[in-house]
Scaffold this motif. Sequence first.
Motif: not given
Lengths: 223, 80
Positions: A78-103
């Motif tokens: 439950g700890m709040p985590v914000l991923g911005i830009c590359n951080g968003f990509q890291v969160l998707c790769e870590a499966h904390l968020l669904p989907g993926a960011l592509t070109r």
Amino acid sequence: MRIGVVTFPGTLDDRDAARAVKYAGAEAVSLWHGDADLKGVDAVILPGGFSYGDYLRCGAISRFAPVMTEIIAQANKGMPVLGICNGFQVLCEAHLLPGALTRNHELHFLCRDQTLKIENTTSAWTSNFTQGQEIVIPLKNGEGSFQCDDETLKSLEDNNRIIARYLGENPNGSRNLIAGITNERGNVVGLMPHPEHAIDSLTGPSTDGLPFFISVLTAMVGK
Amino acid sequence: MGKIVVDVMLKPEILDPQGKAVAAALPRLGFSFATDVRQGKRFEITVDGDVTAAQIAEVEKAAEVLLANPVIETFTVRAE
């Protein structure tokens, strides 16, 4: 309130993220990718940049950095985590968020002021906004096209997990104009544009980014 | 020395802007054969001795975790 800001090799926006945390009234704590130690912070920001040179896929190698093991464990509690830009990509790769960011669909790196519409004001990082609020913050990335399968997209839509959408023309080919999403619990948020660059009118296009950082303080006080 | 090859491709339903750009460049150079181009990645992994079934299985695990992102990509593993 102590908010950790992670630095990976190749991170660019850690200083601006730390500055945004201070503007919001919290203490920014530097976290190093190689240390599996969160220094007792109350929340974590994964800032933008090109961690590990974007080798393999954006965020694919950062996701296995020692600091991420702790972040994943705490985020799941439950700890709040914000991923911005590359951080968003890291969160998707870590499966904390669904989907993926592509070109980006036009293949160009984009850098511009982008209008967004806030769609969810219940997450840990968006409660300080009003529903439907329009904000202008910088967008700067080459791989910001949010992709997922139809089932995931429906689930995100049906459960109010899209926190912000691009207004106007789709800048990068993201499905349903998605600029940011949250997890089921609402503590983990990924956002492609950069709120940390829009906290002071001297250095950014607006101060519209600041409520993201104030929201998390409210979320933590409310606990 | 044995070699294990992993080919990674974007899933068919995922937009491939790089492949599209290549497809658009080909006719400009006089190559008129392509109706579509998809761009992927190839990993060549060297191991000691002949490739074993156990090594192939290990590489498949590694591909699932690191080399490919199963959310958007598929992969194949083979000895070469």
